[in-house]
Design an enzyme around this catalytic site. Structure first.
Site, short mmCIF file in Angstrom:
data_model
loop_
_atom_site.label_atom_id
_atom_site.label_comp_id
_atom_site.label_asym_id
_atom_site.label_seq_id
_atom_site.Cartn_x
_atom_site.Cartn_y
_atom_site.Cartn_z
N GLY A 1 115.37 99.79 30.99
CA GLY A 1 116.65 101.29 31.14
C GLY A 1 116.60 102.79 29.90
O GLY A 1 115.22 102.49 28.92
N SER B 1 110.72 101.74 30.64
CA SER B 1 109.46 100.62 31.98
C SER B 1 110.50 102.10 33.02
O SER B 1 110.91 100.93 33.60
CB SER B 1 109.32 99.19 31.86
OG SER B 1 110.92 98.83 31.92
#
Ligand code: ADP
Length: 203
Positions: free
Chosen positions: A37, A111
């Protein structure tokens, strides 16, 4: 003559104590719970509270968190796309080893790229990977801004900042989607614990 050892010379060493033995000794099903996120979406906060809840249940855990890893294992890496990919690859390899060691691993990294998360899933293994999308809207993350990073990025003081001048590719089909806006931390953590109870009976 080249006397260096080539990768083709490497042979995987077989060992007698295997992953199943280690998991059995810990009475749990090892898994990587991969939080993704935006910055300030709540990954670290949720990962920490989740680990506490798991430990209270007697689980053996390990938490891998963005800044901590970047200060050590990945301190040679920056925030270009190439470096972000290598960062995630190393974390995934580390996660694989910890899962192999029998642990429930919780990771908290932005990520941002789908391809990198798919790579992490393939490194750790389909059966031991839960992708958790911490789905907090960008304007709420910016409003929270606990580390003041968004204001720095908006002022041009930080380059390649996810959500501002670097893309975040939201998961299309996450295993768990967590909304945090207007929800309490215990509520959000319970959503993950319920998922584990349902799909990972011994986790
Ligand atoms: P990240 O690790 O994604 O960068 P942090 O966990 O460091 O995010 O920061 C998230 C901020 O949002 C914290 O200040 C936290 O207290 C706040 N917050 C508010 N509501 C929630 C919630 N429901 N879940 C997680 N964090 C929340």
């Amino acid at each position: 003559m080249n006397m260096n050892i080539e990768s083709s010379d490497l042979v995987l060493q077989l060992v007698d104590v295997d992953a199943a033995t280690r998991a059995r000794m810990k009475c749990q099903r090892p898994v990587a719970i991969w939080l993704t996120g935006l910055s300030a979406s709540g990954k670290s906060t949720i990962a920490n509270a989740l680990e506490v809840a798991l430990v209270e249940r007697g689980r053996h855990t390990y938490l891998l968190d963005g800044d901590n890893v970047r200060m050590g294992l990945c301190r040679d890496l920056g925030f270009t796309d190439v470096d972000r990919e290598e960062n995630i690859r190393r974390i995934a390899e580390l996660g694989r080893l910890f899962v192999d060691a029998g642990l429930i691993v919780v990771t908290a990294f932005i990520s941002p790229f789908r391809g990198d998360r798919a790579l992490a899933r393939s490194i750790i293994g389909e059966d031991a990977f839960i992708e958790v999308f911490v789905d907090t809207p960008l304007d709420e993350c910016e409003r929270r801004d606990p580390k003041g990073l968004y204001s720095k990025a908006r002022a041009g003081l930080i380059k390649n900042f996810t959500g501002i001048d670097s893309v975040y590719e939201a998961p299309l089909n996450p295993d768990i989607r967590l909304e945090t806006l207007g929800r309490s931390l215990p509520e959000v953590v319970k959503q993950i614990l319920d998922y584990l109870d349902k799909h990972f009976a011994r986790s």
